[in-house]
Motif scaffolding. Structure first.
Motif, PDB file in Angstrom:
ATOM      1  N   MET A  59       0.833  -1.196   0.000  1.00  0.00           N
ATOM      2  CA  MET A  59       0.000   0.000   0.000  1.00  0.00           C
ATOM      3  C   MET A  59       0.868   1.247   0.000  1.00  0.00           C
ATOM      4  O   MET A  59       0.608   2.213  -0.740  1.00  0.00           O
ATOM      5  N   LYS A  60       1.909   1.247   0.802  1.00  0.00           N
ATOM      6  CA  LYS A  60       2.812   2.388   0.842  1.00  0.00           C
ATOM      7  C   LYS A  60       3.522   2.591  -0.503  1.00  0.00           C
ATOM      8  O   LYS A  60       3.747   3.721  -0.940  1.00  0.00           O
ATOM      9  N   GLN A  61       3.874   1.499  -1.163  1.00  0.00           N
ATOM     10  CA  GLN A  61       4.527   1.595  -2.468  1.00  0.00           C
ATOM     11  C   GLN A  61       3.602   2.222  -3.508  1.00  0.00           C
ATOM     12  O   GLN A  61       4.031   3.053  -4.320  1.00  0.00           O
ATOM     13  N   MET A  62       2.319   1.848  -3.479  1.00  0.00           N
ATOM     14  CA  MET A  62       1.368   2.405  -4.451  1.00  0.00           C
ATOM     15  C   MET A  62       1.115   3.883  -4.180  1.00  0.00           C
ATOM     16  O   MET A  62       1.054   4.696  -5.106  1.00  0.00           O
ATOM     17  N   LEU A  63       0.974   4.223  -2.911  1.00  0.00           N
ATOM     18  CA  LEU A  63       0.773   5.637  -2.567  1.00  0.00           C
ATOM     19  C   LEU A  63       2.014   6.465  -2.903  1.00  0.00           C
ATOM     20  O   LEU A  63       1.905   7.600  -3.371  1.00  0.00           O
ATOM     21  N   SER A  64       3.175   5.890  -2.682  1.00  0.00           N
ATOM     22  CA  SER A  64       4.417   6.576  -3.020  1.00  0.00           C
ATOM     23  C   SER A  64       4.482   6.861  -4.516  1.00  0.00           C
ATOM     24  O   SER A  64       4.885   7.948  -4.935  1.00  0.00           O
ATOM     25  N   TYR A  65       4.067   5.894  -5.329  1.00  0.00           N
ATOM     26  CA  TYR A  65       4.074   6.095  -6.782  1.00  0.00           C
ATOM     27  C   TYR A  65       3.156   7.259  -7.175  1.00  0.00           C
ATOM     28  O   TYR A  65       3.528   8.121  -7.976  1.00  0.00           O
ATOM     29  N   ILE A  66       1.968   7.298  -6.595  1.00  0.00           N
ATOM     30  CA  ILE A  66       1.026   8.378  -6.895  1.00  0.00           C
ATOM     31  C   ILE A  66       1.617   9.720  -6.506  1.00  0.00           C
ATOM     32  O   ILE A  66       1.538  10.698  -7.258  1.00  0.00           O
ATOM     33  N   HIS A  67       2.241   9.793  -5.362  1.00  0.00           N
ATOM     34  CA  HIS A  67       2.763  11.067  -4.865  1.00  0.00           C
ATOM     35  C   HIS A  67       3.989  11.529  -5.646  1.00  0.00           C
ATOM     36  O   HIS A  67       4.289  12.721  -5.673  1.00  0.00           O
ATOM     37  N   GLN A  68       4.667  10.598  -6.288  1.00  0.00           N
ATOM     38  CA  GLN A  68       5.807  10.967  -7.115  1.00  0.00           C
ATOM     39  C   GLN A  68       5.392  11.374  -8.526  1.00  0.00           C
ATOM     40  O   GLN A  68       6.077  12.158  -9.171  1.00  0.00           O
ATOM     41  N   HIS A  69       4.249  10.845  -8.987  1.00  0.00           N
ATOM     42  CA  HIS A  69       3.874  11.015 -10.395  1.00  0.00           C
ATOM     43  C   HIS A  69       2.519  11.697 -10.600  1.00  0.00           C
ATOM     44  O   HIS A  69       1.986  11.670 -11.714  1.00  0.00           O
ATOM     45  N   TYR A  70       1.967  12.330  -9.554  1.00  0.00           N
ATOM     46  CA  TYR A  70       0.630  12.898  -9.655  1.00  0.00           C
ATOM     47  C   TYR A  70       0.514  13.958 -10.749  1.00  0.00           C
ATOM     48  O   TYR A  70      -0.562  14.180 -11.307  1.00  0.00           O
ATOM     49  N   ALA A  71       1.624  14.634 -11.070  1.00  0.00           N
ATOM     50  CA  ALA A  71       1.581  15.679 -12.099  1.00  0.00           C
ATOM     51  C   ALA A  71       1.619  15.098 -13.504  1.00  0.00           C
ATOM     52  O   ALA A  71       1.467  15.830 -14.486  1.00  0.00           O
ATOM     53  N   GLU A  72       1.784  13.783 -13.622  1.00  0.00           N
ATOM     54  CA  GLU A  72       1.834  13.104 -14.913  1.00  0.00           C
ATOM     55  C   GLU A  72       0.535  12.322 -15.136  1.00  0.00           C
ATOM     56  O   GLU A  72      -0.318  12.247 -14.257  1.00  0.00           O
ATOM     57  N   LYS A  73       0.418  11.737 -16.300  1.00  0.00           N
ATOM     58  CA  LYS A  73      -0.720  10.867 -16.576  1.00  0.00           C
ATOM     59  C   LYS A  73      -0.526   9.559 -15.820  1.00  0.00           C
ATOM     60  O   LYS A  73       0.519   8.914 -15.942  1.00  0.00           O
ATOM     61  N   ILE A  74      -1.505   9.185 -15.015  1.00  0.00           N
ATOM     62  CA  ILE A  74      -1.417   7.958 -14.225  1.00  0.00           C
ATOM     63  C   ILE A  74      -2.564   7.034 -14.604  1.00  0.00           C
ATOM     64  O   ILE A  74      -3.731   7.431 -14.594  1.00  0.00           O
ATOM     65  N   MET A  75      -2.219   5.802 -14.914  1.00  0.00           N
ATOM     66  CA  MET A  75      -3.207   4.780 -15.243  1.00  0.00           C
ATOM     67  C   MET A  75      -3.317   3.790 -14.085  1.00  0.00           C
ATOM     68  O   MET A  75      -2.386   3.648 -13.270  1.00  0.00           O
ATOM     69  N   LEU A  76      -4.434   3.106 -14.013  1.00  0.00           N
ATOM     70  CA  LEU A  76      -4.628   2.098 -12.985  1.00  0.00           C
ATOM     71  C   LEU A  76      -3.520   1.051 -13.039  1.00  0.00           C
ATOM     72  O   LEU A  76      -3.027   0.592 -11.995  1.00  0.00           O
ATOM     73  N   GLU A  77      -3.108   0.690 -14.248  1.00  0.00           N
ATOM     74  CA  GLU A  77      -2.054  -0.306 -14.410  1.00  0.00           C
ATOM     75  C   GLU A  77      -0.745   0.146 -13.745  1.00  0.00           C
ATOM     76  O   GLU A  77      -0.006  -0.664 -13.182  1.00  0.00           O
ATOM     77  N   ASP A  78      -0.470   1.442 -13.829  1.00  0.00           N
ATOM     78  CA  ASP A  78       0.759   1.973 -13.244  1.00  0.00           C
ATOM     79  C   ASP A  78       0.749   1.817 -11.723  1.00  0.00           C
ATOM     80  O   ASP A  78       1.759   1.446 -11.109  1.00  0.00           O
ATOM     81  N   ILE A  79      -0.394   2.130 -11.118  1.00  0.00           N
ATOM     82  CA  ILE A  79      -0.510   2.047  -9.659  1.00  0.00           C
ATOM     83  C   ILE A  79      -0.404   0.592  -9.211  1.00  0.00           C
ATOM     84  O   ILE A  79       0.310   0.271  -8.249  1.00  0.00           O
ATOM     85  N   ALA A  80      -1.113  -0.302  -9.920  1.00  0.00           N
ATOM     86  CA  ALA A  80      -1.082  -1.721  -9.568  1.00  0.00           C
ATOM     87  C   ALA A  80       0.334  -2.290  -9.685  1.00  0.00           C
ATOM     88  O   ALA A  80       0.783  -3.061  -8.826  1.00  0.00           O
ATOM     89  N   LYS A  81       1.037  -1.885 -10.733  1.00  0.00           N
ATOM     90  CA  LYS A  81       2.401  -2.371 -10.945  1.00  0.00           C
ATOM     91  C   LYS A  81       3.323  -1.938  -9.811  1.00  0.00           C
ATOM     92  O   LYS A  81       4.200  -2.691  -9.377  1.00  0.00           O
ATOM     93  N   ALA A  82       3.127  -0.717  -9.302  1.00  0.00           N
ATOM     94  CA  ALA A  82       3.951  -0.214  -8.201  1.00  0.00           C
ATOM     95  C   ALA A  82       3.804  -1.085  -6.958  1.00  0.00           C
ATOM     96  O   ALA A  82       4.740  -1.232  -6.169  1.00  0.00           O
ATOM     97  N   GLY A  83       2.611  -1.660  -6.765  1.00  0.00           N
ATOM     98  CA  GLY A  83       2.374  -2.533  -5.619  1.00  0.00           C
ATOM     99  C   GLY A  83       2.510  -4.007  -5.929  1.00  0.00           C
ATOM    100  O   GLY A  83       2.201  -4.850  -5.087  1.00  0.00           O
ATOM    101  N   GLN A  84       2.939  -4.309  -7.170  1.00  0.00           N
ATOM    102  CA  GLN A  84       3.105  -5.698  -7.614  1.00  0.00           C
ATOM    103  C   GLN A  84       1.796  -6.471  -7.472  1.00  0.00           C
ATOM    104  O   GLN A  84       1.757  -7.595  -6.969  1.00  0.00           O
ATOM    105  N   LEU A  85       0.718  -5.830  -7.935  1.00  0.00           N
ATOM    106  CA  LEU A  85      -0.612  -6.417  -7.841  1.00  0.00           C
ATOM    107  C   LEU A  85      -1.309  -6.378  -9.187  1.00  0.00           C
ATOM    108  O   LEU A  85      -0.924  -5.620 -10.088  1.00  0.00           O
ATOM    109  N   SER A  86      -2.365  -7.173  -9.316  1.00  0.00           N
ATOM    110  CA  SER A  86      -3.249  -7.056 -10.474  1.00  0.00           C
ATOM    111  C   SER A  86      -4.114  -5.822 -10.307  1.00  0.00           C
ATOM    112  O   SER A  86      -4.209  -5.256  -9.209  1.00  0.00           O
ATOM    113  N   ARG A  87      -4.767  -5.390 -11.362  1.00  0.00           N
ATOM    114  CA  ARG A  87      -5.627  -4.205 -11.271  1.00  0.00           C
ATOM    115  C   ARG A  87      -6.766  -4.437 -10.286  1.00  0.00           C
ATOM    116  O   ARG A  87      -7.106  -3.545  -9.499  1.00  0.00           O
TER     117      ARG A  87
END
Length: 299
Positions: A192-220
């Motif tokens: 969970m912390k890894q996914m939130l960290s990804y969002i907080h690092q990339h919020y100014a960019e285009k973010i897809m669900l796949e990107d967030i899931a990948k950060a947490g090593q999870l399926s969508r």
């Protein structure tokens, strides 16, 4: 009224330094509505935290649980746990916050048997501290004493603070909590912390669900379940919420116009940003900027 900006890094770890000059401890009063967000945003820190509500009521979220803490009562929040706070029913909530490095709670010899097992337990993210219970009253009184010692700094106050910390910790653990250590829960928290960290690092960019899931090593689908269970939100709704919160600081403190703010926080449409902002704040970004300009925070 002084507005305070609650500083966290990309992983949601709080950046506030929780220590006095000589001790790895901090104790201070917090008025929730004075935060720039209007609440204490989701964050975590290595320190353990004790809260004592001195006015109003607060709703704390610790991991996936929500706890209403009444005036006069308190809450223990364990090391590394995600948490946030908002006042309940516009009660003007004020609380004393006590943050302590776990290694400072007891001596080095006592840390391993009496502290480490508790901060590593997976079934002990928080504990409600009830003033009607003797152990709870002892903890809350000790928090008040520590707050007074740190504010007034009488001779040898550091020793008094250390004595009160020992009292607090003994009263916390005398309840005989059966500790558990579940590896899967540790992994879930880290993901969970890894996914939130990804969002907080990339919020100014285009973010897809796949990107967030990948950060947490999870399926969508599993990613969505994590956010629903812990944050009661979808991943992309959380991204939107976070972008709006980031825009508040830029509108209040920057010289950017509304269009510039929209693009800086990751929106590619000014009109879409305005609509979302209005839904969140019940006013337009321009009205918010004007309001803050005409009512600047005290220094």
């Amino acid at each position: 009224m002084q507005m305070k900006n609650f500083m966290i890094d990309e992983s949601l770890k709080e950046l506030t330094k929780h220590h006095t000059v000589v001790m790895p401890i901090a104790c201070y009063k917090t008025t929730i509505k004075q935060n720039i967000h209007g609440y204490i945003p989701l964050h975590w820190h290595d320190e353990i935290q004790f809260v004592l509500i001195v006015k109003g009521e607060a709703i704390f979220q610790v991991n996936e649980d929500q706890i209403v803490v009444r005036e006069g009562d308190g809450l223990f929040i364990n090391s590394g746990c995600l948490h946030k706070a908002q006042e309940k029913d516009r009660s003007g909530c004020v609380y004393i916050c006590l943050n302590i490095s776990p290694h400072f709670v007891l001596s080095q010899e006592l840390y391993t048997p009496y502290v480490k097992p508790y901060i590593q337990a997976t079934n002990f993210p928080y504990l409600y501290v009830d003033a009607n219970q003797l152990w709870g009253k002892n903890i809350l009184n000790a928090i008040l004493d520590i707050h007074q010692y740190i504010e007034q700094k009488p001779p040898y106050y550091e020793i008094d603070v250390s004595m009160q910390l020992t009292l607090i910790w003994k009263n916390l653990i005398v309840n005989g909590i059966q500790l558990e250590y579940v590896q899967t829960e540790i992994i879930k928290g880290n993901r969970m912390k890894q996914m939130l960290s990804y969002i907080h690092q990339h919020y100014a960019e285009k973010i897809m669900l796949e990107d967030i899931a990948k950060a947490g090593q999870l399926s969508r689908s599993e990613c969505c379940r994590y956010f629903k269970r812990i944050l009661n939100s979808t991943p992309l709704n959380y991204v939107t919420d976070y972008r709006i919160q980031k825009s508040l600081y830029l509108l209040q403190h920057g010289d950017f116009n509304v269009t510039e703010v929209a693009y800086l926080v990751g929106f590619n449409s000014t009109s879409y940003f305005i609509d979302l902002f209005r839904n969140f704040m019940n006013m337009t970004p321009f009205a918010y900027k004007k309001l803050k300009k005409n009512n600047p925070p005290e220094s």
